[in-house]
Design an enzyme around this catalytic site. Structure first.
Site, short mmCIF file in Angstrom:
data_model
loop_
_atom_site.label_atom_id
_atom_site.label_comp_id
_atom_site.label_asym_id
_atom_site.label_seq_id
_atom_site.Cartn_x
_atom_site.Cartn_y
_atom_site.Cartn_z
N SER A 292 39.81 37.29 32.78
CA SER A 292 39.85 38.33 33.81
C SER A 292 40.48 37.77 35.09
O SER A 292 41.60 37.30 35.07
CB SER A 292 38.44 38.89 34.03
OG SER A 292 38.48 40.07 34.80
N GLU B 126 41.24 47.32 25.73
CA GLU B 126 41.06 47.12 27.17
C GLU B 126 41.73 48.17 28.04
O GLU B 126 41.43 48.26 29.23
CB GLU B 126 41.52 45.72 27.57
CG GLU B 126 40.61 44.63 27.06
CD GLU B 126 40.71 43.34 27.84
OE1 GLU B 126 40.63 43.40 29.08
OE2 GLU B 126 40.85 42.28 27.21
N HIS C 219 37.08 44.62 27.50
CA HIS C 219 37.18 43.55 28.49
C HIS C 219 35.96 42.63 28.45
O HIS C 219 36.08 41.43 28.75
CB HIS C 219 37.33 44.17 29.88
CG HIS C 219 37.78 43.20 30.93
ND1 HIS C 219 39.04 42.62 30.91
CD2 HIS C 219 37.16 42.70 32.03
CE1 HIS C 219 39.17 41.81 31.95
NE2 HIS C 219 38.04 41.83 32.64
#
Length: 281
Positions: A150, A212, A263
């Site tokens: 991330s 995602e 995610h």
């Protein structure tokens, strides 16, 4: 064998931790080091520097110590894990990581002190943390890797593009390339490093969850669905990997989409893939 007993020949790897202050960022960092259960190779331990260490160390350490064995009496992976985290935090230090992991971008408000500290944080790793690890453990400074997810993936990409000599391998999972705005590749291309100065090509792993940028059922038309569309996590990661392959032909770049993962869940399969990547020739 009694329930809960360890198989013969298998020992739990040792972990140590200490706090390290940084003059570059002005903050303290919790450094947790997970030693392998085997003695160091002749050239020293290869080192994996792991971002979001508070949250990610348990998964990565467990994966290293279980997935890399070829038998109950065989040694596991020789990689030393150095997890970079924050004191007094259980999992994620959201405000501090938002500063440490984000590069400065001209389109954003450069007076915003809540972001844009990537350079100072990378200076801390290079000039403060790496020497501290080398002073404490026998390590191979020519075999170091950086692993982030991330915002941590964004920092890993930034380090790759600006400091390709800092690490031999770079692992960026779900990198938040949307941070660069509507044209991430234009920003990345402008960072301008073409090859490692010593001629050694960095190895790069880029991964992203297949779901995602896909809204969940019933989310179409919601703010979250629009945010997923704008951030384009899968598309941006794929485009960057393709760009690297085309514009950095000397670099070895791998790209993976993990089907069915979002995610949050992507780190499970990505960690297994990252270990295979670290052990590949």
């Amino acid at each position: 064998m009694a329930q809960g007993a360890m198989p013969p020949g298998v020992t739990l790897s040792e972990s140590r931790e200490f706090t390290l202050a940084s003059a570059d960022t002005g903050g303290d960092y919790l450094i947790q080091v997970a030693l392998p259960d085997a003695p160091p190779p002749a050239g020293g331990y290869p080192v994996l520097y792991l971002l979001d260490g508070n949250a990610r160390l348990p998964l990565v350490q467990a994966a290293r110590d279980t997935l890399t064995r070829r038998g109950p009496e065989a040694d596991g992976s020789p990689w030393l894990i150095v997890a970079i985290g924050y004191p007094g935090v259980e999992r994620f230090a959201r405000e501090r990581r938002a500063v440490d992991y984000t590069p400065t971008v001209a389109e954003r408000d450069e007076s915003d002190e809540r972001h844009g500290g990537a350079e100072a944080f990378l200076d801390f790793i290079e000039t403060r943390l790496k020497p501290a690890i080398a002073a404490r453990f026998p390590v191979d400074t020519e075999c170091e890797a950086l692993f982030g997810h991330s915002y941590g993936g964004l920092l890993t990409v930034h380090a790759l593009m600006t400091r390709p000599t800092s690490f031999a391998r770079y692992i960026a999972i779900s990198p938040s390339l949307w941070w660069y705005g509507e044209a991430p590749l234009a920003h990345l291309a402008a960072l301008g490093v073409s090859e490692r100065e010593d001629g050694e090509a960095p190895r790069v792993m880029i991964g992203v969850g297949g779901d995602e940028q896909t809204p969940r059922e019933g989310e179409l038309g919601t703010p979250r669905a629009e945010r997923l569309r704008e951030r384009a996590m899968v598309d941006n990661a794929r485009r960057f990997a393709d760009w690297l392959a085309a514009h950095r032909p000397g670099w070895r770049v791998g790209f993976s989409v993990f089907p069915g993962e979002d995610h949050g869940s992507v780190m499970w399969p990505a960690t297994r893939a990252a270990l295979a990547f670290l052990h590949s020739p």
